[in-house]
Write an enzyme that holds these catalytic residues in place. Sequence first.
Site, PDB file in Angstrom:
ATOM      1  N   ALA A  71       0.664  -1.100   0.003  1.00  0.00           N
ATOM      2  CA  ALA A  71       0.006  -0.008   0.096  1.00  0.00           C
ATOM      3  C   ALA A  71       0.839   1.072   0.117  1.00  0.00           C
ATOM      4  CB  ALA A  71      -0.792   0.008   1.167  1.00  0.00           C
ATOM      5  N   GLY A 116       0.759  -5.107   1.178  1.00  0.00           N
ATOM      6  CA  GLY A 116      -0.500  -5.273   0.303  1.00  0.00           C
ATOM      7  C   GLY A 116      -0.215  -6.154  -0.939  1.00  0.00           C
ATOM      8  N   GLU A 119      -0.404  -9.454   0.085  1.00  0.00           N
ATOM      9  CA  GLU A 119      -1.553  -9.986   0.318  1.00  0.00           C
ATOM     10  C   GLU A 119      -2.636 -10.217  -0.930  1.00  0.00           C
ATOM     11  OE1 GLU A 119      -1.568  -6.535   3.213  1.00  0.00           O
ATOM     12  OE2 GLU A 119      -2.579  -7.969   4.382  1.00  0.00           O
ATOM     13  N   GLU A 139       4.928  -5.177   7.400  1.00  0.00           N
ATOM     14  CA  GLU A 139       4.013  -3.989   8.032  1.00  0.00           C
ATOM     15  C   GLU A 139       4.541  -3.784   9.380  1.00  0.00           C
ATOM     16  OE1 GLU A 139       2.796  -6.438   6.075  1.00  0.00           O
ATOM     17  OE2 GLU A 139       1.061  -5.661   4.772  1.00  0.00           O
TER      18      GLU A 139
HETATM   19  N1  CO8 Z   1       4.585   3.033  -0.934  1.00  0.00           N
HETATM   20  C1  CO8 Z   1       4.829   4.300  -1.546  1.00  0.00           C
HETATM   21  N2  CO8 Z   1       5.937   4.558  -2.567  1.00  0.00           N
HETATM   22  C2  CO8 Z   1       6.667   3.483  -2.533  1.00  0.00           C
HETATM   23  C3  CO8 Z   1       6.410   2.114  -2.061  1.00  0.00           C
HETATM   24  C4  CO8 Z   1       5.032   2.174  -1.037  1.00  0.00           C
HETATM   25  N3  CO8 Z   1       4.834   1.018  -0.344  1.00  0.00           N
HETATM   26  N4  CO8 Z   1       7.412   1.110  -2.281  1.00  0.00           N
HETATM   27  C5  CO8 Z   1       8.148   1.861  -3.135  1.00  0.00           C
HETATM   28  N5  CO8 Z   1       7.810   3.101  -3.274  1.00  0.00           N
HETATM   29  C6  CO8 Z   1       8.176   4.412  -4.075  1.00  0.00           C
HETATM   30  C7  CO8 Z   1       9.692   4.867  -3.337  1.00  0.00           C
HETATM   31  O1  CO8 Z   1       9.399   5.822  -2.514  1.00  0.00           O
HETATM   32  C8  CO8 Z   1      10.372   5.485  -4.253  1.00  0.00           C
HETATM   33  O2  CO8 Z   1       9.806   6.570  -4.985  1.00  0.00           O
HETATM   34  P1  CO8 Z   1      10.702   8.018  -5.250  1.00  0.00           P
HETATM   35  O3  CO8 Z   1      11.485   7.412  -6.332  1.00  0.00           O
HETATM   36  O4  CO8 Z   1       9.738   8.868  -5.466  1.00  0.00           O
HETATM   37  O5  CO8 Z   1      11.648   8.093  -4.043  1.00  0.00           O
HETATM   38  C9  CO8 Z   1      10.258   4.343  -5.714  1.00  0.00           C
HETATM   39  O6  CO8 Z   1       8.843   3.805  -5.403  1.00  0.00           O
HETATM   40  C10 CO8 Z   1      10.976   3.368  -5.927  1.00  0.00           C
HETATM   41  O7  CO8 Z   1      11.398   2.760  -4.637  1.00  0.00           O
HETATM   42  P2  CO8 Z   1      12.979   2.811  -3.877  1.00  0.00           P
HETATM   43  O8  CO8 Z   1      13.639   3.685  -4.154  1.00  0.00           O
HETATM   44  O9  CO8 Z   1      12.650   2.754  -2.405  1.00  0.00           O
HETATM   45  O10 CO8 Z   1      13.540   1.362  -4.489  1.00  0.00           O
HETATM   46  P3  CO8 Z   1      14.611   0.438  -3.847  1.00  0.00           P
HETATM   47  O11 CO8 Z   1      14.906  -0.457  -4.731  1.00  0.00           O
HETATM   48  O12 CO8 Z   1      15.755   1.116  -3.103  1.00  0.00           O
HETATM   49  O13 CO8 Z   1      13.665  -0.314  -2.464  1.00  0.00           O
HETATM   50  C11 CO8 Z   1      11.651  -1.395  -1.875  1.00  0.00           C
HETATM   51  C12 CO8 Z   1      12.734  -1.119  -3.170  1.00  0.00           C
HETATM   52  C13 CO8 Z   1      12.694  -2.538  -1.020  1.00  0.00           C
HETATM   53  C14 CO8 Z   1      10.723  -2.348  -2.357  1.00  0.00           C
HETATM   54  C15 CO8 Z   1      11.385  -0.258  -1.008  1.00  0.00           C
HETATM   55  O14 CO8 Z   1      10.860   0.493  -2.096  1.00  0.00           O
HETATM   56  C16 CO8 Z   1      10.387  -0.779   0.073  1.00  0.00           C
HETATM   57  O15 CO8 Z   1      10.966  -1.060   1.175  1.00  0.00           O
HETATM   58  N6  CO8 Z   1       9.043  -0.268  -0.234  1.00  0.00           N
HETATM   59  C17 CO8 Z   1       8.027  -0.375   0.865  1.00  0.00           C
HETATM   60  C18 CO8 Z   1       7.912  -1.727   0.882  1.00  0.00           C
HETATM   61  C19 CO8 Z   1       6.691  -1.975   2.054  1.00  0.00           C
HETATM   62  O16 CO8 Z   1       6.926  -1.772   3.027  1.00  0.00           O
HETATM   63  N7  CO8 Z   1       5.368  -2.364   1.727  1.00  0.00           N
HETATM   64  C20 CO8 Z   1       4.661  -2.601   2.718  1.00  0.00           C
HETATM   65  C21 CO8 Z   1       3.662  -1.459   3.020  1.00  0.00           C
HETATM   66  S1  CO8 Z   1       2.240  -1.481   4.107  1.00  0.00           S
HETATM   67  C22 CO8 Z   1       1.238  -2.367   3.296  1.00  0.00           C
HETATM   68  O17 CO8 Z   1       1.041  -2.856   2.182  1.00  0.00           O
HETATM   69  C23 CO8 Z   1      -0.124  -2.507   3.976  1.00  0.00           C
HETATM   70  C24 CO8 Z   1      -1.317  -3.098   3.462  1.00  0.00           C
HETATM   71  C25 CO8 Z   1      -2.447  -2.842   4.057  1.00  0.00           C
HETATM   72  C26 CO8 Z   1      -2.664  -1.720   4.755  1.00  0.00           C
HETATM   73  C27 CO8 Z   1      -3.617  -0.430   4.368  1.00  0.00           C
HETATM   74  C28 CO8 Z   1      -3.607   0.339   5.617  1.00  0.00           C
HETATM   75  C29 CO8 Z   1      -4.703   1.572   5.277  1.00  0.00           C
END
Ligand code: CO8
Length: 265
Positions: A71, A116, A119, A139
């Site tokens: 998400a 998500g 999921e 999460e």
């Molecule tokens: N949300 C928003 N933006 C994201 C997300 C995300 N989940 N994942 C990646 N991005 C964005 C980054 O911010 C980045 O944007 P920008 O270029 O503008 O800075 C772009 O995508 C590329 O990502 P990275 O630069 O971070 O790329 P890396 O190769 O360094 O890392 C990763 C890749 C490891 C995937 C890293 O991006 C990461 O850890 N992302 C988050 C993963 C995560 O924690 N996901 C779980 C989120 S919680 C969730 O899904 C709960 C679901 C239901 C809950 C709903 C509640 C209301």
Amino acid sequence: MVKFETLELIFDSPREDVATLRFNQPELLNALSKAVVKDLQAALDQIESSASLLRALVITGSGDRAFVAGADITEMVKMTPSEARSYLRRLQQLFNRIERLRVPVIAAINGYALGGGLELALACDIRIATEKSVVGLPEVSLGLIPSAGGTQRLTRIVGESMAKLMILTGERINATIAYERGIIAKVVKDDQLDAAVDSMLNSLLKLAPVAIGGAKIAIQAALNVPMTSGLEIELNEAVNCFGTKDLREGMTAFIEKRKAKFTGN
Ligand code: CO8
């Protein structure tokens, strides 16, 4: 093809009876923002309205880095508890709708499937992932719990012990480990995903659609309802098959020592 702002729905590739839903924001690693959720809802409306013509659905992400990276954290950080409740309710309902489709749904995982994103994949029937893919429910590292079905579906798939290990530590694992844990059905070389999906579709599309749909519903019942109710669902789905021409065709073909030709009727 129907193009939404954040995703696309393709109805004629590789065949007209297969729909492909592709998340299309690779620069954001296909994160599930509110805009994506709105588009997903509209796409599912279309998929359900063409359900009688469909034999399979493939869900994937565009680009070579992510299926769906979860998400959208930039949106969640601002949510109040009541906004979170309605957003989550919506996500859960959408994933339930995917799970309940009577056609097989393949998650073609081409990179990160986190939070998500995993999921969503867990609501699909068959998960095929490239070797470089990374999956997990991280999460807790954000102060949240998996809440788009993850605590329920992952536990049903891998059991309590492994689900607790994965969810309480938020660990991210590669596709091979996910395969060993039964989360991923098939791991393929990074450039072989499309071919593996096509091959899976070829196997599925040769078989009787009503039987495949019935088997899927009965298997899901095994995870969700008591044994007696599950057996009743199995019985009803089997009896439903006896009302199809495809059952007669499948059995007659066996007796006549030829390949069956199923029509979906
Ligand atoms: N949300 C928003 N933006 C994201 C997300 C995300 N989940 N994942 C990646 N991005 C964005 C980054 O911010 C980045 O944007 P920008 O270029 O503008 O800075 C772009 O995508 C590329 O990502 P990275 O630069 O971070 O790329 P890396 O190769 O360094 O890392 C990763 C890749 C490891 C995937 C890293 O991006 C990461 O850890 N992302 C988050 C993963 C995560 O924690 N996901 C779980 C989120 S919680 C969730 O899904 C709960 C679901 C239901 C809950 C709903 C509640 C209301």
